[in-house]
Design a protein around this motif. Structure first.
Motif: not given
Length: 389
Positions: A41-50, A274-293
């Motif tokens: 149900s989450r409505i999000r953007a949809g412009v995909l890079e190659q 950082p985005m790594r803590f031992g054997r835990l890795f952050l990815a996506g919005d857990a690590a970064h957010i950008v404005p939708p522009t």
């Protein structure tokens, strides 16, 4: 229970990572605190890079995307009442973007995972991460009143900004943030798009964006104050405001209709290092957010998945930790370039509450320079279609 990789979050980044690992012969279990219907149900953007399209193909889920996705070789920027086309393909050696909703990406990945008989635990409550600073990480959760434990080699935190993964390392994270003093009021409608390509609008009344999900479903946005409430915006008021911000030709062509979704999204830039803590890795919005522009959110999550999936394949296939050790630095290098691009697009196209006459003239000069300089257009196009991994 035991698995090789525990993935927290069944959004597109977690599902894509799980599907790629499955193709590499690496076992992964995905835990998600919500149910499948909520995820879809989450409505999000949809412009995909190659690059993202290539990853979806590699994951074996690209068939419907290639059938239904809209390939865009350019987009338009409008200011001072005129539109100017940015030729993506012509300035990047034929590269383009594909318009295909994030919800559809998620659906394709969910169906592929289900068809492969892979384990996804939905409605997992009270998820907690343990011992990821050693060699024997564990994940615990509660479902139907019963506590479960999953032993694993690695944990991939793909559960967003408010998820348990980032919260589990909050004391060790250095955060960088910029909050913008406005939001985007977005409307989804079953109406044909006003143009076959996206239109980004700089206007004295504020930014606007004309986008789409298909040839018969449109997505429109107007900049609004953060203090606004969706209830203040009737459909008629939204369409009137959008027309005010469009050039005369686009305003005349605009087809209006009842909204099927309407919401206000705040804009912010955020990076956790950082985005790594031992054997835990952050990815996506857990690590970064950008404005939708500039449409970098989902694409940036995909680049994290690219680096992490390759690192894990190298670990299990070649018994090498090189990719794992380089993950944070490699991912952050691309993250900050995307943050810069999204910040630049946001700064160039929006009206800021404290902007004076000088600032507005500088903004117009920036736009004038952009559309008159082949070097500037090329730089914009290279970033828009996606920098290499």
């Amino acid at each position: 229970m035991r698995t090789q990789v525990a993935i927290i979050g069944a959004g597109p980044s977690g599902l894509l990572l799980g599907q790629l690992l499955h193709r590499y012969g690496i076992d992964a279990v995905i835990l998600e605190r919500k149910d499948p219907d909520y995820v879809l149900s989450r409505i999000r953007a949809g412009v995909l890079e190659q690059g993202l399209v290539g990853l979806l193909d590699e994951a074996g889920v690209g068939a419907r995307l290639h059938q239904e996705g809209l390939v865009h070789d350019g987009f338009e920027i409008a200011f001072s009442g005129k539109r100017h086309r940015i030729d993506l393909a012509g300035t990047t050696g034929g590269k383009h973007v594909t318009v295909y909703g994030q919800t559809e990406v998620t659906r394709d990945l969910m169906e592929a995972r289900k068809a492969a008989g892979l384990t996804t635990v939905y409605d997992a409550a009270d998820v907690s991460l343990h011992d990821f600073d050693g060699d024997t990480p564990k994940v615990r959760w509660v479902k139907d009143g019963v506590t479960h434990e999953l032993a694993c080699d690695f944990i991939a935190g793909c559960d967003g900004f408010h998820g348990v993964s980032r919260q589990s390392v909050a004391g060790a994270v250095q955060s960088f943030e910029r909050v913008y003093p406005f939001g985007w009021l977005g409307v989804l409608s079953d109406t044909p798009p006003v143009s076959h390509e996206l239109i980004y609008v700089n206007h004295e009344r504020g930014f606007a964006l004309c986008s789409m999900r298909s040839t018969q479903r449109s997505r429109y946005y107007v900049q609004c104050p953060l203090s606004d409430d969706v209830a203040q915006w009737s459909d008629d008021r939204f369409w009137d405001e959008l027309k005010h911000r469009l050039d005369p030709e686009a305003a005349d062509k605009l087809v209006t209709g009842a909204s099927i979704e309407k919401s206000i999204a705040p804009l912010r830039s955020f990076v956790a290092e950082p985005m790594r803590f031992g054997r835990l890795f952050l990815a996506g919005d857990a690590a970064h957010i950008v404005p939708p522009t500039g449409a970098k959110g989902l694409n940036l999550a995909a680049s994290d998945v690219y680096y992490l999936s390759r690192a894990l394949r190298e670990f299990y296939g070649e018994h090498s930790k090189a990719g794992i050790d380089a993950y944070s630095a490699d991912a952050l290098r691309r993250v900050w370039k995307a943050e810069r691009f999204s910040w630049w697009m946001t700064s160039m196209l929006h009206r800021f509450p404290d902007s004076d006459a000088f600032s507005q003239r500088i903004q117009t000069a920036e736009l004038d320079y952009l559309i008159s300089s082949q070097a500037a257009i090329t730089s914009l196009a290279e970033n828009y279609v996606g920098l290499p991994y």
